[in-house]
Design an enzyme around this catalytic site. Structure first.
Site, PDB file in Angstrom:
ATOM      1  N   ASP B  16      -7.866  17.663  -4.073  1.00 49.46           N
ATOM      2  CA  ASP B  16      -6.878  17.176  -5.037  1.00 49.46           C
ATOM      3  C   ASP B  16      -6.678  18.154  -6.187  1.00 49.46           C
ATOM      4  O   ASP B  16      -5.546  18.514  -6.523  1.00 49.46           O
ATOM      5  CB  ASP B  16      -7.299  15.824  -5.614  1.00 49.46           C
ATOM      6  CG  ASP B  16      -7.195  14.701  -4.591  1.00 49.46           C
ATOM      7  OD1 ASP B  16      -7.182  14.993  -3.376  1.00 49.46           O
ATOM      8  OD2 ASP B  16      -7.143  13.541  -5.010  1.00 49.46           O
ATOM      9  N   ARG B  98     -16.505  10.972 -18.915  1.00 48.63           N
ATOM     10  CA  ARG B  98     -15.172  11.477 -19.247  1.00 48.63           C
ATOM     11  C   ARG B  98     -15.066  12.077 -20.646  1.00 48.63           C
ATOM     12  O   ARG B  98     -14.424  13.113 -20.830  1.00 48.63           O
ATOM     13  CB  ARG B  98     -14.135  10.383 -19.056  1.00 48.63           C
ATOM     14  CG  ARG B  98     -14.062   9.810 -17.651  1.00 48.63           C
ATOM     15  CD  ARG B  98     -14.229  10.838 -16.585  1.00 48.63           C
ATOM     16  NE  ARG B  98     -13.807  10.402 -15.264  1.00 48.63           N
ATOM     17  CZ  ARG B  98     -14.005  11.110 -14.175  1.00 48.63           C
ATOM     18  NH1 ARG B  98     -14.613  12.305 -14.233  1.00 48.63           N
ATOM     19  NH2 ARG B  98     -13.591  10.674 -13.004  1.00 48.63           N
ATOM     20  N   ASP B 127      -9.377   6.673 -15.876  1.00 49.11           N
ATOM     21  CA  ASP B 127      -9.860   8.007 -16.228  1.00 49.11           C
ATOM     22  C   ASP B 127      -8.816   8.837 -16.964  1.00 49.11           C
ATOM     23  O   ASP B 127      -9.142   9.590 -17.875  1.00 49.11           O
ATOM     24  CB  ASP B 127     -10.347   8.734 -14.975  1.00 49.11           C
ATOM     25  CG  ASP B 127     -11.658   8.149 -14.484  1.00 49.11           C
ATOM     26  OD1 ASP B 127     -12.420   7.658 -15.331  1.00 49.11           O
ATOM     27  OD2 ASP B 127     -11.916   8.189 -13.274  1.00 49.11           O
ATOM     28  N   SER B 182     -12.277   6.744  -2.801  1.00 52.32           N
ATOM     29  CA  SER B 182     -12.147   7.470  -4.056  1.00 52.32           C
ATOM     30  C   SER B 182     -13.522   7.409  -4.714  1.00 52.32           C
ATOM     31  O   SER B 182     -14.034   6.326  -4.999  1.00 52.32           O
ATOM     32  CB  SER B 182     -11.092   6.786  -4.927  1.00 52.32           C
ATOM     33  OG  SER B 182     -11.097   7.367  -6.207  1.00 52.32           O
TER      34      SER B 182
END
Lengths: 405, 405, 405, 405
Positions: B16, B98, B127, B182
């Site tokens: 990705d 994050r 996210d 995922s």
């Protein structure tokens, strides 16, 4: 010492409350009414009647009630709707039974025209508070006799000496060995305090536990159980519709078999000290997990968060004995309101001490697969919206950042 | 489309973000800086360098950093001081990584004089919010490129077609089989979403889990582990002093071996939808339990309750991406202040999927055995005090009762 | 631009919404339904009908409703039961009208089979959020057209040019002078924003205020007013029973006469910016004070404190536009429950800008004079109880103190 | 009765504490140390020394301290940083002085090697709790003598009889007329309780008030005052830099002159009863308003809301006497942290009983005029962002709406 004519005693039939019964008769020269409740603690209650009769209690003054259904339906289940955990861990097994006992004591006081109630809780614990706050709330003028705060039988030796001097039967386990654990049991849990548990460093002995097998001794194969909820309460297990107290009994059986629900904890008592307790709550442990599971798909996010924010307060109210206080009732009104759509079923896996949710579904689900999918959603959700969402949520942070904050 | 000169991309080296790298170069005609972080996710990072070089990224524009110690010391541990659980269950494994990535992206943007950052998070998830709120807070004027919200490669098929058309390697597992889960991993946890998990009714497959053995496959003998705390953080395991990230790695190893820390959950995303996730957080699950254990003897009751009342709010802030917001910092100031005396050790038992505290001690304990004892306390506590305590706490209830309320 | 067949427009008849009406017709080529509400803003509504007809709106598509009673009874009063103040000061006068307008827009959309709604709120403010959250909650599939976020008429000059080009009447006050204040009025308040108020340093001009005389110009003699409450709502003033909207109108008259209810404030908008606003809320200011007065003698302490703890959250929900969200409804359920016994009367003194409670009484009072007295209470309260109360409340502090904490 | 060797008495020099002084000497046969504090109550303190000497108190055992600066700097100002209001209205004027007195009593006890403290607060009020919780927290082993809970002088008549029998001077106002108001004064406020105020229906007499003129008697012209803040505290008035206690004295003078800060209230005492109090807090009323004014431009929204959510809890802690408890300290840590950027100035208007903010500015302002403007903002804010913001905030409501909820 206040003038008391007739007192309703929360009477288990055990050594302590038998001593209290006698002591009340001698000290207050008053008529005693005994109340013995079947809360599902798993003990024979008829012996309590025989003992009461031996103390000269009139037959019409001996109350032995099966309150198991009321207990689970009107106390345990409403509390679980709140996902109540005291101090992050304790399922409030003792706390939740006390207001029901207080209610029955007062109901019986009104029926028998008694002017006082009495109980066997010590002056150091939470239970005295729970009994008495309930009693005062429901009958403001009631007199309360708490022998442990009044008498001088403050050691186990003195208590047993008094028992023997008054012909009160002391069974073998009390005579030999040292002091027993201080225990309390009802359909929700059994608790242990005292003895070597008084040192938080000391590990609990395997032999102490009663309702659960050790995880090591639990079956080697997991068991899956389906729980069906209506308005936040479990109404059926594996498709079989049950009464509230049957639900909890069945979950206790399942949990106990799989070693689920043991807890070893230091908690903060309302009277200001820390205390070590060990608890077995097999059914309740399953119930909390499953209830969170069904709420996870049926409750709105902000409603769920509101409940989470209020939960510690609600749990403290129950722990501290404020079940009959208006603030608990106000919170319950909110909580019950939120449970209208908490319907559906949850599948839990039970295995060697742990319970986990593996599946859940509801006709009232708010889970929207068409939106949540990682696949193309056909426009159900416009990803570009997130840009504006983030930009405005960030605005105050950016303004502050520009000011060098 | 804004005018971008240089963009720092959070680059994993996977399919990705490789597609994103190429797409950024083509679409924005801008210089790309790649940032690849070792958060303990357990993957080789050097291949990311090779891939970046193949895309023509200048060597000085390739950042590959080991941030494991910073991650655990400055993010994971502070969060665990709060006993943070989102929605009663989720240990925030993804959420807490994050803000660190956002911080490094901005640091690198400042070093390389980049004017934009980019990431591979979709427009449906949390996210994107966490990356971007952090970035905007730390560099208010930064431009953010979120390709998933801009491009039209919204299905896996289109993405792979783009990859092949641009010579981006697609490994076998992507070519065959359908879409993968995922996933996200770091030292705190590994998460799984998507595929059949999108149906909350569908049970997770045993083969999905990666970090933990199934409880059934865990050792038949329990293991006891001693954790030593200083100021709320674990600093030693079984007497061996460790760095923060070593602590978590060790706990992961222990927890994983005993099948601890699996969670299957439906959660509420900040963007407004419900989503199903499965998580493995072996070390974190042990850590939370042990931290509550050490707090139980070292924290004042009301301080502990204050923390419990604030915890859901703190957890929501972390979940929603507000790590770098002033309200999270304000709460952290309070939380850190409370941990001054959270010192001592806790012994936990690990066995087939569950962790329990069996013992705890501290030189800073507030547990006072002389007061808590069921034995004669020699006057340390005057039981009669409880009468007045209850009477005044009941006063408002009695007044209301007399008014018939 | 989405395909719209029929749109319901919140139409005041003023310049801005007239321009919007025309713009909708031109831009979307759709049928427009106008909704004009009498919220007690004190303006003639019939001119709006004439203007709508001039734009070619069909008579059956023109809705002009008197919603004053519904507004006060179902929105203002429920909010005042919560003692809602946003950021400690703002009485939420604009916020509380928006959900009613949203509700009527959707009701009309369903009646007229419209697929869209539109409003004149800008993209910077709170009102767009309040209108649209309400609309989406009540009709999830509705399309929303927010012209200020779509068109390019972003300055007052462009707007007036468009008006003149389309034959829309611009009255004198708009032509001359600069931009007017941005104002909003309903029975609860009138607000002012913009112009020189955009500088928080700049003092408001006396000439700006509309509903209240300046305190300096108010009567030199105070006026005393008796308010009677039932279940938390005012039902009579000075012994005269009134409908909800009459109550508020009367209080506005009284407050306005005495210069009560002006507020000059910088507030935090939901969209992330700070904004300066000036408000006149004469009746509401009296109402809040009086409501706290009646609650002070009729609410239990802990119920009152629970309400106080939840109030800021409730106020933020109203401010942010979540009236129709389930968490507001859940909170309202709790709040309304608490008002059952909030009955009685309060006497307030109005004088030159301030309102104070001077007297209050209730048949449901919890004030117990026999206990509160400084005189001998004849044993109603045993002062010795306080010793135990303090001792146990101090216990945790003393234990900590002994440990040197 | 415990064995006491030396006791430190909070001694005002008035009738009640003089009786207590004598009673302590007689009853406990112990040495008495007197502590008289200048908290700005506006009374001569030297007479207290003379009286103490007459009771035979050794000169070195007479402590008369000016604690005005410490009081305002370390107690009043920190509390105002929290915007503390008990039950929405009360500025905590009495509550905040008690912990300082407790602290000094204990400091003096340590200096003089006393083993006990004593005070003149009754067994019905909050002050006993505040004194004693503070004392126990700071010196866990201290003995506390609360004569009102021990003796039998429970009526004013008995008290005066005892005084006369022991040669204690009773001044004229006590001899004639009935009981006086129960009053308390310090730099923050003066309070009135008792007498006909015990009936919440009875209006206060104009002659009762002491520090403020009636609004009717205040000047006919408004006065504008500039207050300068640093880190949340006022450091200068009208450009003149002042010490903390001078600030409050000056604000009292200004407020008193303009009739500001009267409050007539029924409040809930910690001991469980409702009580009527009248308060004059002229300076504090101005201070709260101004502090909210400066925070409105310098605090982040979510930080401000966090403070608002915690405020009632903080206020209750202060009211209930938990100043020296760790949970108050923890909250203060958070609050003080938030005040770092609360710098700038506020202009208030004082007029006939009301105070209003008319202007405010700060170098640390977060008010961004370029964004807030109604005029064209040149792209500082993209109105289209609001569409996505609303859409995602509405998502959960729309999903629920589609399910018919």
């Amino acid at each position: 010492m206040s003038d008391v004519k007739k007192v309703v005693l929360a009477y288990s039939g055990g050594l302590d409350t038998s001593v209290i019964l006698k002591w009340l008769q001698d000290t207050y020269q008053c008529e005693v009414v005994t109340f013995t409740a079947d809360l599902g603690q798993g003990e024979e209650l008829e012996p309590a009647r025989q003992k009461a009769l031996k103390f000269g209690i009139k037959p019409e003054n001996i109350y032995i009630d099966d309150v198991r259904e009321e207990f689970v339906r009107d106390f345990v289940f409403p509390m679980f709707r709140a996902n109540a955990l005291y101090e992050g861990e304790y399922l409030l097994g003792t706390s939740i039974a006390r207001p029901l006992i207080a209610k029955r004591l007062i109901e019986i006081a009104r029926e028998t025209k008694a002017d006082a109630i009495s109980h066997g809780a010590t002056g150091k614990g939470n239970d005295q508070v729970r009994f008495e706050l309930g009693a005062y709330a429901l009958m403001p003028e009631v007199k309360v006799i708490a022998p442990w705060r009044e008498w001088d039988l403050l050691s186990r030796e003195k208590l047993m000496a008094y028992a023997e001097a008054n012909g009160i039967e002391v069974d073998m386990k009390h005579k030999n060995g040292g002091a027993p654990y201080s225990m309390d049991a009802n359909l929700l849990h059994i608790s242990f305090e005292g003895r070597h548990l008084e040192d938080p460093k000391a590990e609990a002995e395997e032999s102490m536990w009663r309702w659960t097998v050790s995880p090591e001794a639990a079956p080697d194969a997991a068991e899956f159980v389906d729980l069906e909820f209506e308005h936040g309460d479990v109404v059926a297990i594996n498709g079989v519709r049950l009464k509230a107290h049957e639900v909890l009994a069945k979950l206790n059986e399942l949990g106990g078999k799989h070693g689920i629900g043991r807890l070893d904890l230091v908690e903060n008592r309302y009277v200001g000290m820390k205390s070590r307790g060990c608890y077995e709550t097999p059914g309740g442990t399953i119930l909390l997990k499953a209830h969170r599971g069904i709420e996870s798909i049926t409750l709105d996010r902000e409603v769920a968060h509101l409940k989470d924010d209020l939960m510690p307060r609600y749990a403290s109210l129950v722990y501290n004995g404020y079940w009959w206080a208006p603030e608990r009732v106000a919170l319950q009104t909110l909580i019950d309101h939120t449970q209208k759509n908490v319907n559906g079923w949850v599948r839990v896996k039970l295995y060697k001490g742990s319970v986990s949710v593996v599946s859940r579904d509801s006709k009232d689900t708010l889970f929207d697969q068409t939106i949540a999918t990682f696949d193309d959603d056909g426009g159900a959700y416009n990803q570009a919206d997130a840009g504006g969402f983030i930009k405005l949520n960030a605005l105050r942070l950016r303004i502050a950042g520009k000011k060098g904050r």
